[in-house]
Design a protein around this motif. Structure first.
Motif, PDB file in Angstrom:
ATOM      1  N   PHE A  51       0.837  -1.190   0.000  1.00  0.00           N
ATOM      2  CA  PHE A  51       0.000   0.000   0.000  1.00  0.00           C
ATOM      3  C   PHE A  51       0.879   1.249   0.000  1.00  0.00           C
ATOM      4  CE2 PHE A  51      -3.593  -2.679   1.543  1.00  0.00           C
ATOM      5  CZ  PHE A  51      -4.544  -2.255   0.626  1.00  0.00           C
ATOM      6  N   HIS A  52       0.487   2.223  -0.815  1.00  0.00           N
ATOM      7  CA  HIS A  52       1.267   3.443  -0.973  1.00  0.00           C
ATOM      8  C   HIS A  52       0.356   4.533  -1.536  1.00  0.00           C
ATOM      9  CE1 HIS A  52       1.123   1.700  -4.992  1.00  0.00           C
ATOM     10  NE2 HIS A  52       1.387   2.908  -5.468  1.00  0.00           N
ATOM     11  N   CYS A  53       0.858   5.746  -1.603  1.00  0.00           N
ATOM     12  CA  CYS A  53       0.171   6.803  -2.352  1.00  0.00           C
ATOM     13  C   CYS A  53       1.161   7.390  -3.352  1.00  0.00           C
ATOM     14  CB  CYS A  53      -0.415   7.875  -1.433  1.00  0.00           C
ATOM     15  SG  CYS A  53       0.760   8.715  -0.363  1.00  0.00           S
ATOM     16  N   ASP A  54       0.660   7.765  -4.503  1.00  0.00           N
ATOM     17  CA  ASP A  54       1.520   8.252  -5.583  1.00  0.00           C
ATOM     18  C   ASP A  54       1.927   9.701  -5.338  1.00  0.00           C
ATOM     19  OD1 ASP A  54       1.340   5.834  -6.965  1.00  0.00           O
ATOM     20  OD2 ASP A  54      -0.479   6.461  -8.011  1.00  0.00           O
ATOM     21  N   ASN A  55       3.181  10.014  -5.663  1.00  0.00           N
ATOM     22  CA  ASN A  55       3.676  11.383  -5.528  1.00  0.00           C
ATOM     23  C   ASN A  55       3.458  12.162  -6.816  1.00  0.00           C
ATOM     24  OD1 ASN A  55       4.659  11.074  -2.839  1.00  0.00           O
ATOM     25  ND2 ASN A  55       6.431   9.980  -3.662  1.00  0.00           N
ATOM     26  N   LEU A  56       2.223  12.150  -7.296  1.00  0.00           N
ATOM     27  CA  LEU A  56       1.852  12.893  -8.499  1.00  0.00           C
ATOM     28  C   LEU A  56       0.453  13.453  -8.275  1.00  0.00           C
ATOM     29  CD1 LEU A  56      -0.190  10.586  -9.707  1.00  0.00           C
ATOM     30  CD2 LEU A  56       1.842   9.753 -10.848  1.00  0.00           C
ATOM     31  N   PRO A  57       0.013  14.383  -9.118  1.00  0.00           N
ATOM     32  CA  PRO A  57      -1.292  15.001  -8.870  1.00  0.00           C
ATOM     33  C   PRO A  57      -2.461  14.026  -9.012  1.00  0.00           C
ATOM     34  CG  PRO A  57       0.062  16.426 -10.247  1.00  0.00           C
ATOM     35  CD  PRO A  57       0.774  15.105 -10.165  1.00  0.00           C
ATOM     36  N   VAL A  58      -2.518  13.321 -10.135  1.00  0.00           N
ATOM     37  CA  VAL A  58      -3.675  12.464 -10.389  1.00  0.00           C
ATOM     38  C   VAL A  58      -3.311  11.425 -11.442  1.00  0.00           C
ATOM     39  CG1 VAL A  58      -4.634  13.939 -12.227  1.00  0.00           C
ATOM     40  CG2 VAL A  58      -6.178  12.504 -10.862  1.00  0.00           C
TER      41      VAL A  58
END
Length: 220
Positions: free
Chosen positions: A127-134
């Motif tokens: 599990f992670h979150c992306d370091n980009l807007p969308v």
């Protein structure tokens, strides 16, 4: 090409906490709402599109298409040169072009980054979150991406695993999964004002006889 050409409407939009889902294209612009970090268009895939997707998984050589540019005939031509069984893959190609066009219109950009890949193993199993807007994500075949409601996330556990770091998932039963065909916009930590609220998600496990056909589109 109209960005709504292949995106049908089936039902009303629903909002639950920080995500919105529905069967019509009007759900996708809800990603611009401050409280929303996931917008999901639920849609069934027609049989001719599925046939083209299946053709990509039956070929001996894995499909790994990557492209950046305007969502126009250049993208269509590049896809037709890269996909397996192009004669049977026209509806798949047109769906990719339509989604790329919709992404460019929605985010007012001339170029998009497109990746269409056959996955035999999870690309990002943690599990992670992306370091980009969308990012736009859709799975044509196989299990869809998994994500966590905010109430089930311990953000202190994100990042590289280290001794003593807590588990990311507070509630195992809260893990959600996108369905094949769903078109999802995932807001990342690179979205201004959303730095601490990027959607937490991961690639699903893939069985020994299972494959995924995954499309991602980023506004350039």
């Amino acid at each position: 090409m109209s960005p709504t050409a292949a995106l049908p409407t089936f039902d009303l939009t629903a909002t639950t906490s920080h995500w919105a889902e529905g069967g019509g294209i009007e759900v996708l612009p809800r990603i611009f709402e401050d409280a929303i970090n996931l917008a999901v268009l639920r849609r069934p895939l027609p049989h001719d599109l599925l046939a083209g997707a299946l053709a990509q998984t039956r070929a001996e050589r894995p499909l790994a298409f990557s492209w950046r540019g305007a969502p126009d005939d250049g993208l269509r031509a590049a896809l037709l040169e890269s996909v397996h069984c192009p004669g049977a893959s026209g509806p798949l190609v047109e769906d990719v072009v339509t989604l790329a066009d919709a992404m460019a219109c929605l985010f007012d950009t001339d170029e998009v980054g497109v990746r269409l890949r056959r996955m035999d193993a999870p690309m990002c199993p943690r599990f992670h979150c992306d370091n980009l807007p969308v990012r736009l994500v859709t799975t044509y075949l196989g299990p869809g991406s998994e994500w966590l409601p905010e109430t089930a996330v311990n953000r202190a556990g994100l990042g590289a695993p280290t001794p003593g770091k807590p588990d990311i998932v507070r509630e195992e039963g809260a893990i959600r999964r996108l369905e094949a065909g769903d078109v999802a916009l995932l807001k990342g930590s690179g979205w201004v004002g959303n730095e601490a609220r990027g959607l937490v998600h991961r690639s699903p496990a893939v069985g020994p006889d299972q494959q995924r056909l995954l499309l991602t589109i980023d506004p350039a």
